[in-house]
Every structure is written in C-alpha cells, then in structure tokens.
Design an enzyme around this catalytic site. Structure first.
Site, PDB file in Angstrom:
ATOM      1  N   TYR A 105      43.476  45.261  32.808  1.00  0.00           N
ATOM      2  CA  TYR A 105      43.223  45.042  34.235  1.00  0.00           C
ATOM      3  C   TYR A 105      44.147  45.949  35.037  1.00  0.00           C
ATOM      4  O   TYR A 105      44.401  47.069  34.621  1.00  0.00           O
ATOM      5  CB  TYR A 105      43.353  43.551  34.589  1.00  0.00           C
ATOM      6  CG  TYR A 105      42.558  43.250  35.839  1.00  0.00           C
ATOM      7  CD1 TYR A 105      41.179  43.461  35.864  1.00  0.00           C
ATOM      8  CD2 TYR A 105      43.172  42.822  37.000  1.00  0.00           C
ATOM      9  CE1 TYR A 105      40.443  43.242  37.014  1.00  0.00           C
ATOM     10  CE2 TYR A 105      42.439  42.592  38.151  1.00  0.00           C
ATOM     11  CZ  TYR A 105      41.086  42.812  38.154  1.00  0.00           C
ATOM     12  OH  TYR A 105      40.359  42.611  39.293  1.00  0.00           O
TER      13      TYR A 105
ATOM     14  N   LYS B  91      38.021  41.057  34.759  1.00  0.00           N
ATOM     15  CA  LYS B  91      38.287  39.700  35.252  1.00  0.00           C
ATOM     16  C   LYS B  91      37.849  38.647  34.242  1.00  0.00           C
ATOM     17  O   LYS B  91      38.551  37.657  33.996  1.00  0.00           O
ATOM     18  CB  LYS B  91      37.562  39.482  36.583  1.00  0.00           C
ATOM     19  CG  LYS B  91      38.355  39.948  37.806  1.00  0.00           C
ATOM     20  CD  LYS B  91      39.488  38.988  38.114  1.00  0.00           C
ATOM     21  CE  LYS B  91      40.478  39.549  39.123  1.00  0.00           C
ATOM     22  NZ  LYS B  91      40.012  39.528  40.491  1.00  0.00           N
TER      23      LYS B  91
END
Length: 563
Positions: free
Chosen positions: A101, A172
């Site tokens: 991420y 996510k």
C-alpha cells in the site's frame, strides 16, 4: 494458524486447481492430494510446509531491486497463491505494508498499464454500462461481503490515474485481510472506468483503459446509479467502500447512498476516524480533553472537512455546544483561512468557515484572508493536521509558532505519498526540541533526538477500516453510521501505548493491528446493535462471531468432490 481442521471438498483438479489463487497450495499439496487431484508430475517431488514456502518467497522478495519490483513480486504471489501471500504478509507486515500500500502503491497505479500481469477484480467501463449485471455475474467469487470501488479520479495525492487506480482497491482489500481477517474469498476490487483527463495516459500507447475524457454531470451520476443498483441486486448485504473519488463527487455520493445501503467513504470517514482516534489518544496521554484543543487544518477538501466534522462530533460528546466546537476548528486552504466572506465555498466547507468578525485583525500582510502563520498565532493552536498534498507547507516558522502556544503540540502531516508530506517527523521534532507528538500518513523511520528514539505513529486508515469491516461482517450491520465510526475512534484511542503505558508512540505498532481490529470490530458491532442496525445478541456471541469471521492464512486438507 488455521482455526479448523475440517477438510474442504472441491471439484477442481489438475492444472485448473493450480491456476486458482484461492485454492492453490503449490508445493504444499500432500502426496495423497497430488494423487486425488491429478497433480502428479505437475509439481516438484518434495512436499513443503507453508513455513518453508514463506522462507523461499521471502528470500526471492529480498532480491528485488526496487520497491516497485517488490510490489510486482508480491502481487504475482497473490495472483498465484493467496494463502501463501497473506501468510508472508503476516510474517513481515511492518516491512511489507509500505510495499503493498502507501507509498509504493502510488507508483504502481501510475505504472499500472506497464506492469499489468493478469486480471484481478472487475473493470466496469462506461461503454459497457448496459451490461453491468452481466459483469458482476462474471466475478470469480460468489459470496462477496466487501467491495472497494474507485473511479480513480483522485488517487492518493497523484490525481487522475484512469484504470491505474485499480491498485488502490486491490491494496485496500489486501489490508482488510491482513489486518482485519476478512477472507480474500469475500472481497472484490472494482474500478469504474469513466475515462480519464490525464493527457499522459490518453497519449500513452500502452494505456489499457477507455481512451476518452472523463464522463461528468448527469451521465456520470446515472452511471454510478446503475452500478449501485446492480451491486444491490447481486449482493444486497455487501459493504461497499468508496475509494479515491474526487472531492466534487466523494461527499455527494456518500450523502446520497449512505442511507440506502451499507457503505462508507474511507477517504472521508476512515481518515476522520483514525485521525480522531489519534487525537483522542494524545489528549488522554496529556490528561487533557478534546474540547480544550484548537485545531488548525492545512487543506480544506473532503478529507480534511470530514476529519473536522468528526472532531466536532467528538467535542459535542464531551459537552461542548456545536457553536463552541466549531469555533475551535480552523480550515486553511491555498487562499487562507476559510471565512464566511469567501466566495465559491462548497457546501461542506461553508459549515466550517469562521465568522469574519471573529477573525478580524488576524491578517498580518496584504493577503485578503489570514494565512497559516496568522491562524496558528492568533488561534493559539495546539493541533495541526495536514491534508493538503503539498510538500513543505509546515515550515519551521509555523511549527515553532505552534510550539509557543503548546508545550506538546500534536502535529499530523497526513498527506500521501511521502513526497507530498507537509513536513517530515525529523523536521517537526527538531523544530520543537523533541516535544511534539507526531503522527504521519505515510511510514517514517524512528527519529533520534536529544538522546532518545522517537517512534513515529503512522496515522494510517489501516488501523480503522479493517476493524470496521470485520465488525460489520460479524454483526451483519445494515448501515455504517457516524456513531459507529466514533466507536471505532474511541476503541483505537484505548489501544494507544501512551494510554496503556506500554510506550511513547501515539498509536500501537503494526504487529498488534489484528488485535486492534478485533477491539474496533467489537465496538462497532455493539454500536450497530444499539442503533438497531444489527440483530441484538450477547457480547459473548459477538466475540464468537468476530473470531468465526477472522480468517487466518493456513492450508486446509482437500477432498475430491464429484461434479
């Protein structure tokens, strides 16, 4: 790590089984399974444990030359063997979270069409708007419980990335699993391809998305409505997370749909929840109340205003009136402090504008509106939050002025990626003689100052949204409310090492994030039940539901099922 030894009955065999990421075990298929599922000769002879597989892939990971190469490698494992991917993350989460991420995912989005390997998730393009039901039926998973969807118009601080924004939903949802225990079998990333206004992408011969300027206005709204309706038909109980929509669409979409289905916007509500949880933790550690703080925001977009409204709600819970709370929040954008005399404020900004009479005389120079330094000086700020996406806005002069008014100010440069941060932790601590409490949006290494090591809290949404998702799934909540989000913030604050006495960091270390997610899930589920949005049960039943839904990456035994 598996919680059950019950075998899984499957009908796939041979190469088809090896090509299914959710079921593939690679070299860990047992001798019996290799015979039963026609895998003899398709794998090397030696049977390995998952721990041995993790050792091998981690060794290969360490050989990658750059962070982007590491991201690509991890994604290749995910697309081949999801259980191994998440077991690897579980073993090295601190190291790999910045790779899967922020900040690395930003570069992966920019390079999406160049590094594309294989399909994952759904690409729903505007020209195919009459086939959305068919597209959703094409999903390789049936029991979807959480969808993360983006239209890619505002990817992190990088702007319009076209279909490259798919990297965000994929990342996510990886965190939903790694941090919140949501089984990857229940997750689905989706990108809505409504074109792009990024000229570099439109001119790039390798760009894989719809080569058209962005659809907007009524056409865009109608397309979103078609998508929402189709999702509700396909998975009526799903949790839908909006991700990285532009400011002009993010808040209107949230307001339109939040009472129609179980949805939330992580950029607005998730960011607000983790920021307020961090602020509450800092207040508890200093034996102060939230209502004593004066909070200055640098950046007045949907994310900043969402945080501000969440802080106001928390102040009201402490006993302040709404007007008293709003007087303690100061929003600064590129023109200066938001005041009632400003033209062209958006509706959600107008609610946070200061009365012009209350700030008269604050302007030091020739500017029409008070600037950041003016606001920090005259407001007597104790907290400063950066959501501007602009590097260096927290200058030495501003930080030192903040420190004049508060012995231990809380400074939160939250902009992502690291290249967009308003100031680095090292700068903030140096300019406050090591006295500031610092929480950042991107990961930073510990800072050595005044003979001590200061661990920097990453005020990352991964502390909040996985726990919210777990709580919603566990109690089968029909909506996500502001009170549920506040419950999440309070639960996070209670986990702070500064509050528990286990350390000097504002937020707990990532190695504890699964336990943090469980506590947040319980708080969210309790609140959902209190509001009548989930069936009421005992706390013991809630805890059992949370554990039952918390997936751990380990191989189950397989048995052949006849078709």
């Amino acid at each position: 790590m598996t919680k059950t030894s019950r075998p899984l009955y499957i009908s796939y065999a041979g190469p088809s089984l090896l090509e299914m990421p959710l079921l593939n075990k690679g070299s860990a298929f047992t001798p019996q399974e290799r015979v039963e599922f026609n895998l003899i000769g398709l794998l090397p002879q030696n049977v390995e444990t998952i721990e041995e597989q993790v050792t091998r892939v981690y060794s290969q990971y360490k050989q990658c030359a750059s962070d982007l190469d590491k991201h690509i490698y991890l994604r290749s494992i995910q697309d081949n063997n999801e259980t191994l991917f998440f077991r690897l993350l579980d073993s090295h989460l601190d190291e790999m979270l910045p790779i899967i991420y922020t900040p690395t995912v930003g570069q992966a989005c920019q390079e999406f069409s160049k590094i594309y390997r294989t399909h994952r998730g759904l690409f729903i393009s505007y020209p195919e708007r009459d086939r959305i039901d068919d597209i959703l039926r094409s999903a390789t998973k049936d029991r979807i419980k959480i969808i993360v969807v983006t239209d890619s118009e505002r990817i992190l601080g990088l702007g319009d990335q076209g279909i490259g924004g798919m990297g965000i939903p994929i990342g996510k949802l990886s965190l939903y699993t790694a941090c919140g225990g949501i089984s990857p079998a229940y997750t689905l990333p989706i990108v809505l391809d409504v074109g792009t206004n990024n000229r570099e992408l439109l001119d790039d011969p390798m760009y894989m998305g719809w080569r058209h300027e962005r659809v907007s206005g009524k056409e865009y709204e109608d397309f979103i409505a078609l998508f929402i309706d189709a999702v509700q038909r396909r998975w009526p109980d799903v949790l839908l997370q909006f991700e990285d929509f532009a400011q002009s669409n993010a808040m209107p979409l949230l307001e339109k749909y939040r009472d129609e289905l179980c949805c939330f916007n992580d950029d607005i509500q998730g960011t607000a929840s983790v920021a307020v949880g961090t602020l509450l933790a800092a207040c508890k550690a200093k034996n102060e109340t939230l209502g004593q703080q004066k909070v200055v925001f640098v950046g007045a977009g949907s994310a900043g205003c969402g945080i501000a409204e969440h802080i106001i709600a928390a102040m009201r819970i402490e006993g302040l009136s709404e007007s008293e709370a709003r007087k303690r929040i100061f929003m600064v954008d590129r023109f200066g402090l938001l005041t009632e005399s400003m033209d062209n404020l958006l509706d959600f900004q107008k609610r946070l504008a200061q009365k012009t009479a209350d700030v008269s005389g604050w302007t030091a120079g020739s500017e029409a509106f008070p600037q950041l330094l003016d606001v920090v000086t005259h407001a007597g700020a104790t907290v400063m939050i950066g959501v501007s996406g602009q590097r260096g806005l927290f200058t030495e002069q501003v930080i030192r002025e903040l420190h004049k008014h508060c012995a231990k100010p809380l400074v939160m440069p939250l902009s992502n990626p690291t290249s967009k941060v308003e100031a680095t932790p090292e700068e903030i601590l140096r300019w406050t003689d090591g006295n500031a409490l610092v929480a950042t949006g991107s990961p930073f290494a510990p800072v050595e100052i005044n003979g001590r090591t200061v661990h920097i809290a990453q005020c990352n949404n991964s502390y909040i949204f996985p726990g919210i998702g777990l709580g919603v799934v566990a109690c089968k909540a029909s909506r996500i409310t502001d009170r549920m989000l506040m419950a999440a913030s309070n639960a996070l604050a209670e986990c702070s090492p500064m509050v528990t006495g286990k350390g000097d960091a504002v937020l707990p270390p990532l190695k504890e994030i699964q336990q943090v997610s469980r506590k947040i899930a319980l708080a969210v589920a309790r609140e959902a039940q209190a509001e009548g949005l989930a069936l009421e049960t005992t706390e013991e039943a809630l805890l059992e539901a949370i554990e039952r839904n918390f997936w751990l990456p380990g191989y189950r035994a397989y048995r052949r099922r006849s078709v």
